[in-house]
Motif scaffolding. Structure first.
Motif, short mmCIF file in Angstrom:
data_model
loop_
_atom_site.label_atom_id
_atom_site.label_comp_id
_atom_site.label_asym_id
_atom_site.label_seq_id
_atom_site.Cartn_x
_atom_site.Cartn_y
_atom_site.Cartn_z
N GLU A 115 -67.91 -28.07 68.78
CA GLU A 115 -68.48 -29.40 68.97
C GLU A 115 -68.48 -30.12 67.63
O GLU A 115 -68.45 -29.47 66.57
N LYS A 116 -68.51 -31.44 67.67
CA LYS A 116 -68.39 -32.23 66.45
C LYS A 116 -69.52 -31.90 65.48
O LYS A 116 -70.69 -31.85 65.87
N GLY A 117 -69.17 -31.65 64.23
CA GLY A 117 -70.16 -31.37 63.21
C GLY A 117 -70.55 -29.91 63.09
O GLY A 117 -71.27 -29.53 62.16
N SER A 118 -70.08 -29.08 64.00
CA SER A 118 -70.42 -27.65 63.96
C SER A 118 -69.65 -26.94 62.86
O SER A 118 -68.52 -27.31 62.54
N PHE A 119 -70.26 -25.89 62.31
CA PHE A 119 -69.57 -25.07 61.32
C PHE A 119 -68.91 -23.85 61.97
O PHE A 119 -68.30 -23.03 61.29
N ALA A 120 -69.04 -23.72 63.28
CA ALA A 120 -68.38 -22.64 64.01
C ALA A 120 -66.96 -23.07 64.37
O ALA A 120 -66.52 -24.17 64.02
N GLN A 121 -66.23 -22.22 65.05
CA GLN A 121 -64.86 -22.51 65.46
C GLN A 121 -64.65 -22.13 66.92
O GLN A 121 -65.25 -21.17 67.39
N ARG A 122 -63.81 -22.90 67.60
CA ARG A 122 -63.43 -22.51 68.96
C ARG A 122 -62.80 -21.12 68.96
O ARG A 122 -63.09 -20.29 69.81
N ARG A 123 -61.93 -20.89 68.01
CA ARG A 123 -61.39 -19.56 67.78
C ARG A 123 -61.17 -19.41 66.28
O ARG A 123 -60.28 -20.05 65.71
N PRO A 124 -61.97 -18.59 65.60
CA PRO A 124 -61.79 -18.41 64.16
C PRO A 124 -60.41 -17.87 63.85
O PRO A 124 -59.76 -17.22 64.69
N LEU A 125 -59.96 -18.09 62.65
CA LEU A 125 -58.71 -17.49 62.19
C LEU A 125 -58.88 -15.96 62.21
O LEU A 125 -60.00 -15.45 62.18
N PRO A 126 -57.79 -15.21 62.29
CA PRO A 126 -57.88 -13.74 62.39
C PRO A 126 -58.75 -13.11 61.31
O PRO A 126 -58.66 -13.48 60.12
N ASP A 127 -59.57 -12.16 61.71
CA ASP A 127 -60.48 -11.50 60.79
C ASP A 127 -59.73 -10.81 59.65
O ASP A 127 -60.21 -10.76 58.51
N ALA A 128 -58.54 -10.30 59.95
CA ALA A 128 -57.76 -9.59 58.92
C ALA A 128 -57.31 -10.52 57.79
O ALA A 128 -56.95 -10.03 56.71
#
Length: 293
Positions: free
Chosen positions: A233-246
Motif C-alpha cells: 500500500e502507498k507509503g508502506s515500508f513493506a513489499q508485495r514480494r521482497p527481493l530474494p532473501d539470498a
C-alpha cells in the motif's frame, strides 16, 4: 480587485495570487474597507460581507458562511480558487491540456488551498511553522513605523505566487508520471515488472491506476539502474514480494554470483531495492526476483 486594508492573512494573500495568475497579472489591487470604493470593483474578496459568485463577491465572514461539500469552511482563497483556479493553472502551466488542468486544480483544492481555508477559519490547529503563519509574518510589526501595508501584502503575494506555481508544477508532474506509468504498464511483457526509461516517480501512479499485479519497478538511477519492490500500500515500508532473501546485503561480485546477473551492484539488506549497471541487468534482477531465485 479589492480586499480589505489592515492586517492580512494567508487567505486574502493567496486569493490575490490566484487572481494574478488567472489574469496574467493584468489587474489593479485596492485595499480598503470603504463600501463606496469596494462597490465598483470587478472582484471583491475577504471583505464586504457577501458571497455571490455571480457578482464576483467572495467574503466568508458571514453567519451562514460558505462550506465545501464535506462541511469544511471556505476562506476567500478557496472561494476564489473555486471560480478562478482553473484559469490560474492555465496561466501558470500553459502547456497543460484541459484534463491535466482539471487534475491539478483538484489536487490543489484538496491540498494546499483547503489547508489555507482550514487554518484561516480556525478549523485546524495553528502552528508557528505553518505556511499560513509564515505568510502573515510579512505584516508590518509595531516596530516598523512607516512600512507600507500594501507593499508588504504584495511582497507576501509574490511568495504565495511562487508556492502556487511550484505546487501546480508538482501536481502536473504527478499527472504526467501517471501517464508514463500507464503507458509502461500497457507495454510490459510481464505484468509483474514495470520498466520506466527515465526516473519517473511511480508509487502514487501504481496505486492510482490499480496496478495490483506489479511487483517490481525497473528505472534508471544516474548511470546505473535499479529494481524496486512495490509496497502493498502507498507509503508502506513493506513489499508485495521482497527481493530474494539470498540477495540481502550483497554487493558486486557476491550478488552477481548468487543472482546470475553479471553487472549486479547491490541489494539493500531490507530487500526493497537492488541495482545493476545496465537496464538489461536490472531487468534480469527483476525477472529473477519474480522467479524466486
Amino acid at each position: 480587485m479589492a480586499t480589505h486594508s489592515g492586517t492580512f492573512h494567508a487567505d486574502d494573500v493567496f486569493a490575490y495570487a490566484i487572481l494574478k495568475a488567472a489574469t496574467g497579472g493584468d489587474l489593479t489591487l485596492v485595499r480598503t474597507r470603504d463600501g463606496a470604493v469596494l462597490a465598483p470593483a470587478d472582484v471583491v474578496f475577504d471583505v464586504g460581507g457577501v458571497f455571490d459568485a455571480g457578482a464576483r463577491r467572495y467574503d466568508h465572514h458571514m453567519r451562514d458562511k460558505p462550506l465545501r461539500t464535506d462541511g469544511a469552511p471556505y476562506s476567500s482563497a478557496g472561494l476564489v480558487w473555486r471560480d478562478f483556479g482553473a484559469e490560474a493553472v492555465r496561466g501558470l502551466l500553459p502547456a497543460a491540456g484541459d484534463e491535466a488542468v482539471q487534475s491539478v486544480w483538484q489536487a490543489l483544492d484538496a491540498g494546499l488551498i483547503r489547508d489555507v481555508d482550514l487554518m484561516d477559519n480556525g478549523a485546524t490547529t495553528p502552528m508557528s511553522g505553518h505556511f499560513s503563519a509564515l505568510l502573515e509574518a510579512w505584516n508590518p510589526t509595531f516596530a516598523e513605523e512607516g512600512r507600507d501595508e500594501t507593499e508588504a501584502f504584495l511582497a507576501a503575494a509574490d511568495l504565495a505566487g511562487a508556492v502556487l506555481l511550484r505546487t501546480c508544477a508538482r501536481a502536473h508532474a504527478d499527472v504526467l508520471a501517471r501517464r508514463e506509468v500507464a503507458e509502461a504498464a500497457r507495454a510490459s511483457e510481464d505484468p509483474a515488472i514495470l520498466v520506466l526509461d527515465r526516473r519517473v516517480p511511480w508509487e502514487e501512479a501504481v496505486f492510482a491506476l490499480g496496478l495490483a499485479q506489479v511487483l517490481y519497478v525497473v528505472r534508471p538511477a544516474g548511470n546505473d539502474w535499479t529494481c524496486s519492490a512495490v509496497p502493498p500500500e502507498k507509503g508502506s515500508f513493506a513489499q508485495r514480494r521482497p527481493l530474494p532473501d539470498a540477495w540481502a546485503g550483497l554487493r558486486d561480485e557476491a550478488l552477481a554470483a548468487v543472482s546470475g546477473v553479471a553487472d549486479a551492484t547491490f541489494c539493500h539488506p531490507a530487500r526493497f531495492v537492488c541495482g545493476a549497471r545496465s537496464r538489461e541487468g536490472a531487468l534480469a534482477l527483476a525477472r529473477g526476483a519474480v522467479a524466486g531465485r
